[in-house]
Design a protein around this motif. Structure first.
Motif, PDB file in Angstrom:
ATOM      1  N   LEU A   1       0.818  -1.218   0.000  1.00 39.45           N
ATOM      2  CA  LEU A   1       0.000   0.000   0.000  1.00 39.45           C
ATOM      3  C   LEU A   1       0.849   1.264   0.000  1.00 39.45           C
ATOM      4  O   LEU A   1       0.369   2.324  -0.404  1.00 39.45           O
ATOM      5  N   ALA A   2       2.089   1.164   0.423  1.00 41.47           N
ATOM      6  CA  ALA A   2       2.966   2.338   0.428  1.00 41.47           C
ATOM      7  C   ALA A   2       3.222   2.881  -0.964  1.00 41.47           C
ATOM      8  O   ALA A   2       3.665   4.029  -1.114  1.00 41.47           O
ATOM      9  N   THR A   3       2.929   2.096  -2.014  1.00 45.44           N
ATOM     10  CA  THR A   3       3.214   2.527  -3.385  1.00 45.44           C
ATOM     11  C   THR A   3       2.013   3.165  -4.077  1.00 45.44           C
ATOM     12  O   THR A   3       2.121   3.537  -5.247  1.00 45.44           O
ATOM     13  N   VAL A   4       0.880   3.274  -3.397  1.00 41.46           N
ATOM     14  CA  VAL A   4      -0.305   3.797  -4.066  1.00 41.46           C
ATOM     15  C   VAL A   4      -0.195   5.298  -4.297  1.00 41.46           C
ATOM     16  O   VAL A   4       0.564   5.998  -3.627  1.00 41.46           O
ATOM     17  N   THR A   5      -0.982   5.773  -5.247  1.00 44.15           N
ATOM     18  CA  THR A   5      -1.149   7.213  -5.433  1.00 44.15           C
ATOM     19  C   THR A   5      -2.348   7.614  -4.579  1.00 44.15           C
ATOM     20  O   THR A   5      -3.502   7.425  -4.966  1.00 44.15           O
ATOM     21  N   ASP A   6      -2.073   8.121  -3.404  1.00 42.70           N
ATOM     22  CA  ASP A   6      -3.105   8.341  -2.385  1.00 42.70           C
ATOM     23  C   ASP A   6      -3.632   9.773  -2.480  1.00 42.70           C
ATOM     24  O   ASP A   6      -3.395  10.610  -1.607  1.00 42.70           O
ATOM     25  N   LEU A   7      -4.390  10.034  -3.542  1.00 38.94           N
ATOM     26  CA  LEU A   7      -4.811  11.405  -3.821  1.00 38.94           C
ATOM     27  C   LEU A   7      -5.675  12.000  -2.718  1.00 38.94           C
ATOM     28  O   LEU A   7      -5.629  13.208  -2.455  1.00 38.94           O
ATOM     29  N   HIS A   8      -6.473  11.193  -2.082  1.00 43.66           N
ATOM     30  CA  HIS A   8      -7.414  11.701  -1.085  1.00 43.66           C
ATOM     31  C   HIS A   8      -7.040  11.328   0.344  1.00 43.66           C
ATOM     32  O   HIS A   8      -7.834  11.550   1.263  1.00 43.66           O
ATOM     33  N   GLY A   9      -5.868  10.768   0.539  1.00 40.29           N
ATOM     34  CA  GLY A   9      -5.422  10.432   1.882  1.00 40.29           C
ATOM     35  C   GLY A   9      -6.119   9.231   2.489  1.00 40.29           C
ATOM     36  O   GLY A   9      -5.984   8.978   3.691  1.00 40.29           O
ATOM     37  N   THR A  10      -6.822   8.461   1.668  1.00 41.63           N
ATOM     38  CA  THR A  10      -7.576   7.319   2.193  1.00 41.63           C
ATOM     39  C   THR A  10      -6.660   6.263   2.797  1.00 41.63           C
ATOM     40  O   THR A  10      -6.921   5.751   3.893  1.00 41.63           O
ATOM     41  N   VAL A  11      -5.598   5.941   2.091  1.00 40.93           N
ATOM     42  CA  VAL A  11      -4.688   4.907   2.576  1.00 40.93           C
ATOM     43  C   VAL A  11      -3.913   5.407   3.790  1.00 40.93           C
ATOM     44  O   VAL A  11      -3.724   4.674   4.768  1.00 40.93           O
ATOM     45  N   ARG A  12      -3.456   6.648   3.753  1.00 46.91           N
ATOM     46  CA  ARG A  12      -2.739   7.195   4.905  1.00 46.91           C
ATOM     47  C   ARG A  12      -3.619   7.151   6.157  1.00 46.91           C
ATOM     48  O   ARG A  12      -3.165   6.788   7.250  1.00 46.91           O
TER      49      ARG A  12
END
Length: 348
Positions: free
Chosen positions: A200-211
């Motif tokens: 998951l650290a490699t995702v493009t987290d545009l909306h901060g969902t993964v963070r």
């Protein structure tokens, strides 16, 4: 194993060497980003592997067979394990990037006997040129931006294929299926939780969902090594999309003496990668006390640390040396039996 020079992409790679513009091949049949994006959701969910043009990319047929065998789940360990990560280690990622969506589905299948093995393969194509790289500037380097210009400085793979295209395709695939990976942060097995964070650290987290999901899991996580993985994943995502509250929080964590040593170490490394500030004296003192040999070996369970260790150093030792003492040379890879002493005599 087939000769990659017989693959269709070899003509493209040869043309690039002869001066052709890379942009002239963008969105075509040899652009793995476009090919991966065009795979139908139903083909991914039903493992319709023959719908994917694996043959367009170096050793694609081998990757397709590896995915098929891994999905079959033969005991005790299926044939095909390690093919994707092995190809990436050999600097061939294009076909491996096509496997990512299928590997994620195997990993997300709670009843699959080799789901953790598949999960370990998922992030391999999404990272390039990271073995042994442990500096503040590069450890958690994660590029984002326009598709065309995003990964230009990744250079070429051993086949001549643009490495940035492979990495971009793999990261896009992980981003598209992040919803399948997020539940794995709560898996009963700590190893699975660590590997999920690494992917998951490699995702493009545009909306901060993964963070946000990583932080929520951190608040509930009992295992110190998993907590460390969650912090490193959070820092890697934040490196791509700056988030000042996260940088502040990481500083608070490494300063907090009530936190587990693994947490403080990961927070310190993450903070160093997110800021250009000189390492303060209290951080250096803290790391000197926390980074024991035993703990360094424990931290090697984290994929980030395992990837950068070598030459007699653990990953943690190399990170701290490169981040706090960049002027120090890397240790010798091995003792040279033909080396001479200062007086010119050969050593026995």
């Amino acid at each position: 194993m087939s000769d990659w020079r017989t693959d269709p992409t070899y003509a493209m790679c040869r043309a690039l060497v002869n001066g052709a513009e890379l942009s002239s091949f963008a969105d075509g049949p040899f652009d793995v980003r476009a090919v991966a994006a065009a795979v139908r959701p139903e083909a991914k969910d039903r493992f319709l592997l023959d719908e994917v043009p694996w043959e367009n990319f170096p050793q694609g047929d081998q990757v397709r067979e590896a995915v098929r065998l891994l999905r079959a789940g033969g005991p005790p360990v299926p044939a095909g394990v390690g093919v994707v990560s092995g190809m990436c280690a050999n600097d061939m990622r294009a076909a491996a990037a096509l496997a990512v969506a299928f590997l994620i589905r195997i990993a997300a299948d709670l009843h699959h006997p080799h789901r953790t093995v598949a999960l370990a393969e998922v992030p391999a194509p999404a990272r390039a040129r990271y073995f042994g790289v442990a500096s503040r500037a590069e450890l958690l380097l994660h590029r984002t931006g326009p598709r065309q210009d995003d990964y230009d400085d990744y250079g070429s793979e051993v086949t001549g294929y643009p490495a940035g295209w492979s990495v971009a395709a793999a990261r896009a695939a992980i981003t598209a299926d992040a919803a399948l990976l997020l539940p794995l942060l709560h898996d009963p097995a700590p190893t699975t939780r660590i590997r999920a964070a690494y992917a998951l650290a490699t995702v493009t987290d545009l909306h901060g969902t993964v963070r946000t999901a990583l932080r929520a899991r951190f608040a509930a996580e009992p295992a110190p090594d998993v907590c460390a993985a969650l912090l490193l994943a959070t820092a890697e995502i934040t490196r791509a999309r700056p988030h000042s509250p996260t940088t502040v929080l990481l500083r608070e964590y490494w300063q907090d003496h009530t936190r587990a040593p693994e947490v403080r170490l990961a927070a310190a490394i993450g903070w160093l990668c997110l800021t250009d500030e000189a390492a303060p004296e209290d951080l250096r003192v803290a790391l000197d006390g926390l980074a024991t040999d035993e703990r360094a070996r424990t931290m090697d369970a984290l994929p980030w640390m395992a990837a950068v260790g070598g030459s007699g150093e653990t990953g943690l030792q190399r990170c701290l040396r490169r981040m706090l003492h960049p002027e120090q040379p890397d240790p010798m890879e091995y003792d040279d039996p033909w080396a001479r002493d200062a007086d010119g005599a050969s050593r026995p």
